[in-house]
Design an enzyme around this catalytic site. Structure first.
Site, PDB file in Angstrom:
ATOM      1  CG  HIS A 100     134.147  12.355  -1.983  1.00 13.16           C
ATOM      2  ND1 HIS A 100     133.451  11.193  -1.733  1.00 13.16           N
ATOM      3  CD2 HIS A 100     135.447  12.001  -1.953  1.00 13.16           C
ATOM      4  CE1 HIS A 100     134.288  10.196  -1.546  1.00 13.16           C
ATOM      5  NE2 HIS A 100     135.511  10.660  -1.678  1.00 13.16           N
ATOM      6  CG  ASP A 105     130.335   9.836  -2.442  1.00 12.61           C
ATOM      7  OD1 ASP A 105     130.703  10.702  -3.252  1.00 12.61           O
ATOM      8  OD2 ASP A 105     131.029   9.415  -1.508  1.00 12.61           O
ATOM      9  CB  SER A 109     140.627   3.325  -1.576  1.00 13.39           C
ATOM     10  OG  SER A 109     139.950   3.672  -0.380  1.00 13.39           O
TER      11      SER A 109
END
Length: 1042
Positions: A75, A106, A189
């Protein structure tokens, strides 16, 4: 005596290792890790798939120093276009380009040029997925909450957590386990390495739970596989390959890992469970169960939710990693799946599909809309088949027809749309301005298709349709024309504006449909560990305004609201909203004549006015504000309403002129009829009484400069008809007395919050007829196309001063003499007021002469008591031969009467006729709403930033709206033409130094990086002769012209 708790597998070993770890060990490990961690600043210039356009911060880390490969989250890399830079710990910043993003999991990779790092010594961080174990002490190193370097401690608590669920219409990982720890990571983060005491990355930080301190980490087994394949391909070519192919197989099925107690309830036989427990690794607690199947995928009608997976190709499979390994190694081949469904064993043979083939790598951009094939991610979310035509961003053309984001287009112009190519083929056959039906379906209402009328964009606000395709070699998305120049869509753009120079008429343009101005989508901040910049259009971000509508919480306006020019909202609401019973009658057209069946109880006024009523709209470029307002007394938006009533025709209806009532004006107690059209084009009337015919409008400045009615008197009635119904006020003979129109203001709540409020009042017809008569009679002025006829737009002389009335009784307290009080009361015994100066428009001729609080007593020795007196005085100047355009004014200032010679200004009513889009911001000369604030920068005024676009360089670097650009690279930019000449010399990728001055007067210097690939420089200019906007590219990269 309580027995000691049982430890999970690997727990004792992990605790034994940790007991020997010292603070010095962590210090040495982190000293190696920190230099390899980078802050990623990413910008998504277009909405695509699950992502919206915007800018964000995240984290990544170097996993291959020699090749320049950075690992981060999917993402962050984005499934669509992305522009990114990586900043190392020593503040060296370099561009990075997407190398690979996994279609499901991811993680993704950026690449960079290793030779670009000149001053930092750093090493790559090794990946060690096998080192992860319950109880392992870890550190999360990254850009947490926007900090450059943040180190958070934690302990791995679980290795088999279900993949986190972020939202129903966005990206979600699946078919994998996640790790969990209470490290409390937050935004920014995403992509941080989760390291052990030896400086090895054991997992990849992906998301967090905002309601607790839990953080979710992605295991690295599939990451290691992908990285090895990239490196092998790199070695085979001897350099970076043009593209990297990483085999990924899918059955388009989502599995969940369920415990044995759950599988038994689903019907798993005991003998099957026994076999699985024997052959599985020790500690296995469950099996894979089908959760959902994508329609028309390989497993559709073969697998069902609740099926328990036992074997694949004869091998017992209970873990996601085993299953994915088998699928990735079997792309294009058939595999045998043994399942149990309700206790019945079944064997199915399925072909493994290439996951990349159902991951879109191209999109169509048309009129601001982004449309592409439906991805596997969204097909899984919405339960539609992959490849359907999906609206990632509605843009102007679709949003005005109320087609929302996430829609699936099924039909256009009566033709079925199954693929994106079908949509392009149909669009290419349509001419600009055509109105055609469109059918779409929403996942929230999947069983009913919705049908709307779409007007094919006939304006040049947007570039011609472009087809963007991902180029894995460069990391960019390249654009080409989606249609041939000979297609009717492209060719009609030229024909639509042809002017017959031998006559006063032009080719008629196709009729426009009612438009609903849609605000930009809501940028939902997922708990994915990625900081999103504020993308709320109606929210002030760092003292700036981003885009058109309260986007924000970006409240979407109701679809049935009609947005008018300059920020007002005249709406033709349902008569049921009007208090009391309304007289209604239906209408129909026969041939070209208007034949209406009027109820026997309809008033004379209604029968006279009804044929002249029209419903109209003003098309507005949805993501910018092009200010078309220059007259502070009566706006041309209001005059346009009158022009429409006087001259416009609607569909096949014959237009009948409505007579404007002569003087005298309305008085208190007069009876009037409010007559208007409902949304269904039915005439509705209601009788009312005038309570105040000369109420002064008092609308304060809004948070963002926009049109507001000033120096205007309005009519109030004894009945509150609500803010959703408008029309005209007439007398009993059907003569128009006033326009019943909507006004917009802001009501402030608490300290800083404010909310838009609409109210409706009557605008006296004399305020409109003065200008209308000049237009009809052909007064000298610049020509403007009005309903197919070239008519001169008159120059209007005005005093650019905002005034407000003060009662004479109060003016006496300020020291006004009794002689003047008596003179003003004698002049106007009804109002009994004096006008005071609230402020002068910046740059006006009155700016240096009149001061706030001045009382205007007389002009040319004639007492002044209302706004109309000043308008008449200005008009007299135009009638005087040899007039110098000044007014001899008598004012009262601080206890003294002063005579002044005050200049007036001349405006043509065209307002803003030119704007420039540079780096994604809308730049224009300051419009009247900005000048009304009374401030322009001393540095030669500068050019005004009216709006900015999401995902643009100005979004990325913070050049927001509500400020002037006064210098670019040290060169002054006092006006738009100078600004254009300066930015023409700027190159792609060049950093630009910009000096700005905010509305509050605060100067600022910032830098931004120009991106001509996704954000070319172009201008829009209004041509009064054709009443159209023309788009011209100032500077762009070839072949991109979007």
């Amino acid at each position: 005596m309580e027995s000691p708790p049982k430890e999970e597998a690997g727990g004792e070993l992990a605790m034994e290792i940790e007991s020997s770890v010292t603070a010095e060990d962590w210090r040495r490990a982190l000293s190696r890790v920190v230099p390899s961690v980078v802050v990623l600043r990413t910008t998504a210039p277009r909405a695509f798939d699950t992502e919206v356009a915007g800018a964000s911060y995240a984290t990544g880390f170097v996993v291959d120093k020699s090749r320049g490969i950075i690992l981060t989250n999917r993402h962050v890399v984005k499934p669509g276009p992305v522009v990114a830079e990586a900043m190392f710990v020593n503040r060296e910043e370099i561009p990075v380009y997407p190398l690979y993003r996994d279609p499901v999991h991811d993680f993704g990779f950026f690449r960079y040029d290793p030779s670009a790092i000149k001053f930092l010594k750093y090493d790559e961080i090794p990946l060690a997925p096998e080192a992860a174990s319950v109880g392992l002490e870890i550190r999360v190193v990254g850009n947490d909450s926007g900090e450059k370097v943040s180190i958070l401690a934690g302990t791995l608590a679980r290795l088999d957590r279900e993949a986190p669920y972020y939202k129903k219409d966005g990206y979600n990982d699946f078919n994998t386990f996640y790790m969990q720890a209470a490290s409390g990571t937050k935004g920014g983060s995403s992509g941080s390495p989760v390291v052990d005491c030896q400086g090895r990355a054991v997992a990849l930080n992906a998301g967090s739970k905002s309601s607790s301190a839990s953080a979710f980490f992605l295991p690295l087994e599939r990451v290691v596989r992908a990285l090895n394949l990239i490196c092998d391909s790199w070695d085979a070519f001897g350099t970076k390959p043009e593209s990297v192919y990483i085999p990924r197989g899918t059955l388009q099925v989502t599995f969940h890992h369920k415990g044995f107690e759950e599988t038994r309830r689903l019907g798993l036989r005991s003998e099957t469970e026994q076999i699985v427990r024997v052959v599985s690794p020790s500690g296995e607690t469950g099996m894979l169960v089908v959760d959902s199947v994508v329609p028309e995928g390989p497993a559709h009608k073969h697998l069902e939710p609740g099926d328990v997976l036992v074997r694949i190709n004869g091998e017992v499979v209970t873990q996601f990693l085993e299953m994915e390994t088998l699928l990735d190694d079997s792309v294009g081949r058939k595999i045998d799946l043994e399942i149990e469904r309700g206790g019945n064993p079944l064997t199915v043979k399925l072909e493994v599909e290439d996951l990349h083939s159902i991951t879109p790598n191209h999109f169509l951009q048309i009129s601001g809309a982004v449309i592409h094939p439906l991805s596997y991610q969204q097909a899984r979310n919405f339960r539609f088949k992959c490849g359907l035509v999906y609206v990632a961003e509605a843009g102007y053309m679709l949003s005005r027809a109320s087609v929302p984001r996430h829609s699936i287009i099924k039909k256009l112009a009566g033709e079925d749309i199954a693929h994106l190519d079908d949509l392009i083929a149909v669009l290419a056959k349509l001419s600009r301005g055509a109105r055609v039906p469109l059918e779409y379906v929403k996942y929230t209402d999947r069983y009913r298709n919705k049908s709307v009328l779409v007007t094919i964009d006939q304006h040049e606000w947007y570039a011609p349709p472009q087809l963007y395709t991902r180029n894995d070699a460069t990391g960019l998305w390249t654009a080409k024309s989606a249609m041939s120049p000979e297609s009717p869509f492209i060719a009609s753009a030229c024909r639509a504006s042809q002017v017959d120079t031998n006559s006063n008429s032009v080719l008629s343009l196709s009729e426009s449909s009612p438009m609903d101005l849609k605000c930009q989508y809501d940028s939902e901040n997922l708990a994915d560990g990625c900081i999103k910049m504020q993308t709320d259009d109606e929210i002030v971000v760092d003292g700036s305004h981003s885009s058109e509508d309260s986007i924000v919480e970006r409240k979407r306006r109701r679809v049935d609201e009609e947005i008018a020019a300059d920020g007002t909202l005249p709406s033709y609401g349902d008569p049921e909203n009007v208090e009391g019973s309304a007289l209604r009658h239906s209408s129909n057209a026969e041939g070209t004549d208007l034949a209406r069946t009027v109820s026997s109880n309809a008033s004379l006024a209604e029968r006279v006015i009804e044929p002249a009523l029209v419903m109209f709209e003003v098309s507005i470029l949805y993501w910018t504000r092009i200010a078309r307002k220059s007259q502070p007394l009566v706006t041309y938006a209001v005059k346009a309403v009158s022009q429409m009533i006087k001259h416009a025709s609607y569909s096949d209806y014959r237009s009948v002129s409505a007579d404007a009532a002569p003087d005298p004006a309305l008085r208190r107690g007069d009876s009037v009829y409010l007559i208007g059209l409902s949304r269904s084009l039915q005439a509705t009337s209601r009788k009312s009484i005038v309570t105040n015919p000369c109420t002064a409008v008092n609308i304060g400045s809004a948070d963002c400069p926009r049109y507001r009615a000033v120096n205007m008197e309005v009519i109030e009635l004894d009945t509150d008809f609500g803010s959703t119904f408008s029309g005209v006020l007439t007398d009993e003979q059907g003569r128009v007395q006033a326009l019943w129109a909507s006004f917009s203001t802001q009501i402030k709540y608490g300290g800083s919050s404010s909310e838009d409020h609409q109210f409706v009042r009557g605008i006296p017809i004399y305020a409109i007829s003065q200008v209308l008569e000049k237009i009809v009679s052909g007064t000298q002025g610049p020509f403007r196309l009005i309903n197919g006829m070239r008519r001169p737009m008159p120059f209007i002389r005005l005093l650019e001063v905002e005034l407000y009335p003060t009662l004479l009784s109060k003016a006496r307290s300020y020291g006004l003499s009794d002689n003047w009080v008596q003179a003003l009361a004698k002049k106007d015994p009804v109002r009994r007021q004096v006008l005071r100066v609230k402020g002068c428009l910046a740059g006006s001729k009155a700016e240096k002469l009149l001061e706030q609080g001045d009382m205007i007593l007389a002009i040319n020795k004639e007492p002044i008591t209302c706004f109309l007196d000043i308008e008449k005085a200005c008009q007299e100047l135009d009638k005087s031969v040899g007039s110098d355009g000044t007014l001899n004014m008598t004012i009262f200032r601080q206890g003294k009467e002063i005579d002044l010679i005050v200049g007036t200004d001349v405006r043509d009513g065209n307002g803003t006729t030119r704007m420039v889009n540079w780096c994604g911001c809308m730049i224009q000369d300051p419009h009247s709403a900005v000048r009304a604030l009374g401030f322009l920068p001393e540095e030669g005024h500068g050019v005004y930033v009216a709006r900015w676009c999401h995902g643009s360089p100005v979004h990325r670097y913070g050049l927001y709206a509500l400020q002037w650009i006064v210098e670019v690279n040290g060169q002054p930019t006092p006006d738009l033409e100078t600004f254009i000449q300066v930015v023409k010399g700027l190159e792609h990728g060049e950093f630009v130094r910009v000096r700005t001055v905010h509305l509050n007067g605060k100067p600022r210097v910032l830098t931004l990086k120009q991106d001509l690939h996704y954000w070319p420089t172009w201008e829009l200019s209004f041509e009064p002769e054709t009443a159209t906007w023309r788009r011209r590219t100032i500077k762009a990269l070839e072949p991109t012209t979007a």
